[in-house]
Design an enzyme around this catalytic site. Structure first.
Site, PDB file in Angstrom:
ATOM      1  N   GLY A 237      40.767  39.830  46.896  1.00  0.00           N
ATOM      2  CA  GLY A 237      41.669  40.019  48.147  1.00  0.00           C
ATOM      3  C   GLY A 237      41.298  41.162  48.976  1.00  0.00           C
ATOM      4  O   GLY A 237      41.332  41.100  50.153  1.00  0.00           O
ATOM      5  N   THR A 466      40.010  42.035  39.281  1.00  0.00           N
ATOM      6  CA  THR A 466      40.134  43.413  38.802  1.00  0.00           C
ATOM      7  C   THR A 466      39.989  43.609  37.224  1.00  0.00           C
ATOM      8  O   THR A 466      39.552  44.557  36.841  1.00  0.00           O
ATOM      9  CB  THR A 466      40.924  44.136  39.420  1.00  0.00           C
ATOM     10  OG1 THR A 466      42.315  43.555  39.237  1.00  0.00           O
ATOM     11  CG2 THR A 466      40.839  44.515  40.917  1.00  0.00           C
ATOM     12  N   ASN A 654      39.933  50.322  30.058  1.00  0.00           N
ATOM     13  CA  ASN A 654      38.622  49.630  29.698  1.00  0.00           C
ATOM     14  C   ASN A 654      37.775  50.202  30.631  1.00  0.00           C
ATOM     15  O   ASN A 654      37.646  49.817  31.871  1.00  0.00           O
ATOM     16  CB  ASN A 654      39.018  48.135  30.274  1.00  0.00           C
ATOM     17  CG  ASN A 654      37.841  47.135  29.718  1.00  0.00           C
ATOM     18  OD1 ASN A 654      36.773  47.380  29.842  1.00  0.00           O
ATOM     19  ND2 ASN A 654      38.151  45.996  29.215  1.00  0.00           N
ATOM     20  N   LYS A 656      34.568  49.147  30.741  1.00  0.00           N
ATOM     21  CA  LYS A 656      33.615  48.457  31.433  1.00  0.00           C
ATOM     22  C   LYS A 656      34.450  47.939  32.996  1.00  0.00           C
ATOM     23  O   LYS A 656      33.400  47.737  33.811  1.00  0.00           O
ATOM     24  CB  LYS A 656      33.359  47.102  30.477  1.00  0.00           C
ATOM     25  CG  LYS A 656      32.265  46.314  30.663  1.00  0.00           C
ATOM     26  CD  LYS A 656      32.352  45.238  29.578  1.00  0.00           C
ATOM     27  CE  LYS A 656      31.098  44.479  29.883  1.00  0.00           C
ATOM     28  NZ  LYS A 656      30.783  43.418  28.833  1.00  0.00           N
ATOM     29  N   GLU A 727      40.715  51.744  44.510  1.00  0.00           N
ATOM     30  CA  GLU A 727      40.477  51.932  45.642  1.00  0.00           C
ATOM     31  C   GLU A 727      39.650  53.138  46.035  1.00  0.00           C
ATOM     32  O   GLU A 727      38.906  53.403  46.926  1.00  0.00           O
ATOM     33  CB  GLU A 727      41.943  51.654  46.590  1.00  0.00           C
ATOM     34  CG  GLU A 727      42.131  50.373  46.938  1.00  0.00           C
ATOM     35  CD  GLU A 727      43.595  50.379  47.179  1.00  0.00           C
ATOM     36  OE1 GLU A 727      43.539  49.887  48.423  1.00  0.00           O
ATOM     37  OE2 GLU A 727      44.509  50.835  46.799  1.00  0.00           O
TER      38      GLU A 727
HETATM   39 MO1  MOS Z   1      44.483  46.932  48.427  1.00  0.00          MO
HETATM   40  S1  MOS Z   1      44.091  47.063  50.452  1.00  0.00           S
HETATM   41  O1  MOS Z   1      45.869  47.713  48.209  1.00  0.00           O
HETATM   42  O2  MOS Z   1      44.327  45.289  48.014  1.00  0.00           O
END
Ligand code: MOS
Length: 760
Positions: A237, A466, A654, A656, A727
């Site tokens: 995403g 993720t 986690n 990894k 991020e």
């Molecule tokens: Mo991130 S820009 O909060 O998917």
């Protein structure tokens, strides 16, 4: 509960393999484009070939006559779609196909629905559209590109900038630019919609299913309960899925029109215009300091490009207000509206760009002062949150610098520019600091333990790759005292308890806390069941008195006295026991806004976006990035040879998966520094590089070994001790690289991406 509270969790948890890894490898994880229903039709889109104007004439006859075509839908026959409710942070798209107006190249103007995807695509090419073309506004330098303020406009001040700048011993200033970028998740965004009477079911590529539900319900005038969004797997995403997009509405419209399920899967070029972009930015930054390196004033102005339609807010300067102890700071943001596709949050939105300017100019200041760049940052260390003067929930930025410098070998750096060589290559060492504000929204979850001794835990969140499935499984298993393999976590369905978007690096904190609290509540339900049960060794125990492990609850004072969940259920004639629970937004997100700017009712994500809004507990992730670069001075070739990335993200559930996030962020940062740029043709506004062949990203050969380290302590802000890290991994990388380039070559690059011509 003794398992989690008496013994605080370790900073870094185990590297449990992805619980969904096997499904993914076997092709059994179903992404939105994998779902198919009997009688499913396919839609293909026609996009505008002008950037501004109106549709003068549409000829759909040829397309409609093509084999397999079921319908051709345009603004002339789409019917009325209703506007969704205003959402300042994630604005809904304007309903598509409602008029003839064009405001960007690539805007959808027609949709063909056919038996097969190929038939739809072939027929879409035959739709003839004539435009009355207006002169598009495509450059921020165009005199017609008037900056417009908007509700998200940041104008923050502390102290007295003017006086401090005038009196300063040393000042440095620069204009920095960053490029537009495209998210490019590998999974093509796909919507598959089907109607059953007035009930709409949609499989969608999204990070924000409840947003899609709200937008689709509004578009078709339905109650939200009549719309169900499913997104069990999403192929990436990066922020593109935080908003809802016109193609999702169009898929539902197509399905309603042809009375069959319809799949609409975007092509790669459509992914460059249809699901947002990181806007290009221009930043003016000026920093004043004393000769001994104390910051006295920072003035930061950012301008980002925006589309003519509804866009997410995209402030780039707000991180500047909280990164360093500096008494006089001004940070403000404006936007310039252009005839470009909509913009959207993209991976560290605004923070990545703002950090590039701030950390580059601080590097410049360090040379001006003849001071080590780390020393300069330490002299201005924000011991407390500088805008509010409140203590941080936890902060190990100093440790990030120390550990990073040690692992990188910063001490070997020769301070003079151009002093380090490797054969004909010039070698440069660069670093940057990172302060990344924390975001945690409210979230709900549900947990059930069944007679067989397994648990089912769920929430309507998404896992965009993720590792949400895995981390939530771990957190539930930990509280319930079950093996990871005995816990099933379900997500990706708006019929499940409501969860916030997978965004702002805040889902682990929000959902993880909800899962934790819900599982605690479930254990409490078991204890309540046996509270006056003479047959139970747990009779009269409160949650503090028990330990959960191996599917059993035991008395903390005598662990030989225990019983299993299954035994309790059986004795009480129950098949299962369920608890609902939730988590509150972190205290960092509540209370009154502090600072000079008061933005009313922006919502929690909005407050995070405008920054300096921490009321009771300022919280954030911190980091230090170190890059070794090599530049061939004759060819202008830049190579990144080493990166050390140290992060304080609180507890790492986690190891990894967290490491994987940091590596991904670093690769994104290399892309931002060296490659990524969405190019709009200056005449037509067409995206000129809308393929993965033409849009450059960092590939393996561009990426060196990345040393990822976590430092810090579990953060007290939430029960699971985490701060967001995803991020933050991208932030600081571009500045560290640009600073390394300066150290190697003496060229101060203020424009990203760094290209060969800038190094010759
Ligand atoms: Mo991130 S820009 O909060 O998917």
């Amino acid at each position: 509960m003794t398992t989690t509270e008496a013994a605080p969790p370790a900073l870094v948890g185990p590297g449990v393999d992805r619980v969904d890894g096997r499904l993914k490898v076997m092709g059994a994880a179903h992404y939105p484009s994998d779902f198919s229903l009997p009688d499913m039709a396919h839609a293909a889109l026609v996009r505008s070939t002008v950037a501004a104007g109106t549709i003068a004439r549409l000829d759909t006859a040829c397309a409609a006559a093509m084999p397999g075509v079921l319908a051709v839908i345009t603004h002339e026959n789409a019917g009325r779609l209703q506007k969704a409710r205003r959402n300042l942070v994630f604005p809904p798209p304007p309903p598509p196909f409602q008029d003839a107006k064009i405001s960007y190249h690539g805007q959808y103007v027609a949709m063909v629905v056919a038996q097969t995807r190929q038939q739809a695509a072939a027929a879409a090419r035959l739709v003839e559209v004539t435009y009355d073309r207006d002169e598009p506004v495509l450059s921020p330098d165009d005199p017609a590109a008037k900056p417009r303020s908007n509700p998200y406009f940041i104008d923050m001040k502390r102290g007295n900038i003017k006086a401090a700048m005038a009196a300063a011993e040393v000042t440095v200033a620069g204009t920095f630019t960053t490029s537009a970028q495209t998210h490019n998740p590998l999974g093509p965004f796909t919507t598959m919609a089907h109607w059953d009477g007035d009930t709409l079911t949609v499989y969608d590529s999204t990070q924000n299913p409840f947003h899609v539900r709200a937008v689709l319900a509004a578009s078709f005038g339905l109650a939200e309960e009549k719309v169900r969004i499913l997104s069990p797997f999403v192929g990436g995403g990066f922020g593109a899925g935080l908003r809802s997009w016109p193609h999702s509405i169009l898929a539902a419209l197509a399905a309603r029109t042809v009375k069959r399920p319809v799949q609409l899967s975007l092509t790669r070029p459509e992914m460059f215009t249809g699901i947002g972009r990181r806007p290009s930015t221009v930043q003016h930054l000026k920093i004043a300091a004393t000769r001994d390196g104390k910051l006295v004033a920072i003035d930061h102005e950012g301008t980002s490009t925006a589309s003519m339609g509804s866009d997410s807010p995209y402030p780039v300067t707000h991180g500047t207000t909280e990164a360093y102890a500096c008494p006089n700071v001004a940070a403000r943001d404006k936007r310039v509206r252009l005839n470009i596709p909509p913009i959207a949050h993209m991976r560290a939105p605004g923070e990545a760009e703002g950090n590039f300017a701030l950390e580059s100019l601080l590097d410049e200041l360090s040379y001006e002062l003849g001071m080590d760049p780390i020393e300069l940052r330490l002299r201005n260390y924000a011991e407390v949150h500088p805008q509010t003067r409140l203590p941080w929930s936890s902060k190990a930025l100093r440790e990030c610098y120390e550990v990073g410098a040690e692992r990188f070998g910063w001490a070997r750096r020769e301070p003079a520019v151009g002093a380090m060589h490797d054969g004909r290559w010039l070698v440069g060492y660069g670093m940057a600091g990172v302060t990344y504000s924390h975001y945690q929204a409210k979230c709900q979850a549900r947990a059930t333990i069944r007679r067989g001794g397994t648990a089912h835990v769920c929430s309507g969140a998404t896992d965009i790759g993720t590792g949400t499935y895995t981390v939530m499984t771990q957190l539930a298993a930990e509280v319930l005292g079950l093996a990871v393999g005995r816990v099933e976590f379900e997500l990706g369905d708006t019929r499940l308890p409501q969860a916030p978007p997978a965004g702002g690096s805040g889902l682990t904190a929000a959902l993880g806390s909800a899962v934790h609290n819900t599982c605690v509540a479930l254990v409490q339900r078991f204890l309540a069941l046996v509270s006056d049960d003479p047959n139970s060794p747990l009779r009269g125990c409160a949650i503090e008195d028990v330990v959960a492990s191996d599917g059993r609850l035991a008395r903390g004072d005598d662990e030989s006295r225990s019983e299993s969940y299954a035994e309790i259920l059986e004795r009480h004639g129950l098949d299962e026991l369920t608890a609902d629970g939730d988590s509150a937004p972190s205290r960092a997100e509540t209370g009154v806004l502090v600072g000079s700017l008061v933005v009313a009712r922006l919502g929690r994500f909005g407050r995070k976006l405008v920054g300096a809004s921490h009321a009771t507990v300022p919280a954030g992730a911190f980091g230090a990035r170190f890059a070794e670069v090599k530049v061939d001075p004759e060819l202008g070739v830049l190579r990144i040879t080493r990166i050390v990335s140290v992060t304080d993200g609180g507890r790492v559930v986690n190891e990894k998966l967290a490491r994987s996030q940091l590596i991904g962020g670093t690769v994104g940062g290399i892309g931002m520094a060296m490659f990524e740029e969405t190019v709009n043709d200056p005449g037509s506004g067409r995206v000129a590089n809308a393929t993965l062949g033409d849009y450059l990203v960092a590939v393996n050969a561009d990426v060196p070994d990345i040393d990822v380290v976590f430092v810090g302590e579990p953060d007290p802000n939430n029960p699971i001790g985490t701060k967001g890290i995803g991020e933050a991994g991208l932030v600081g990388v571009a500045a560290a690289i640009a600073n390394g380039v300066y150290h190697a070559t003496g060229r101060r690059i203020r424009s990203l991406p760094i290209t060969i011509d800038q190094l010759l």
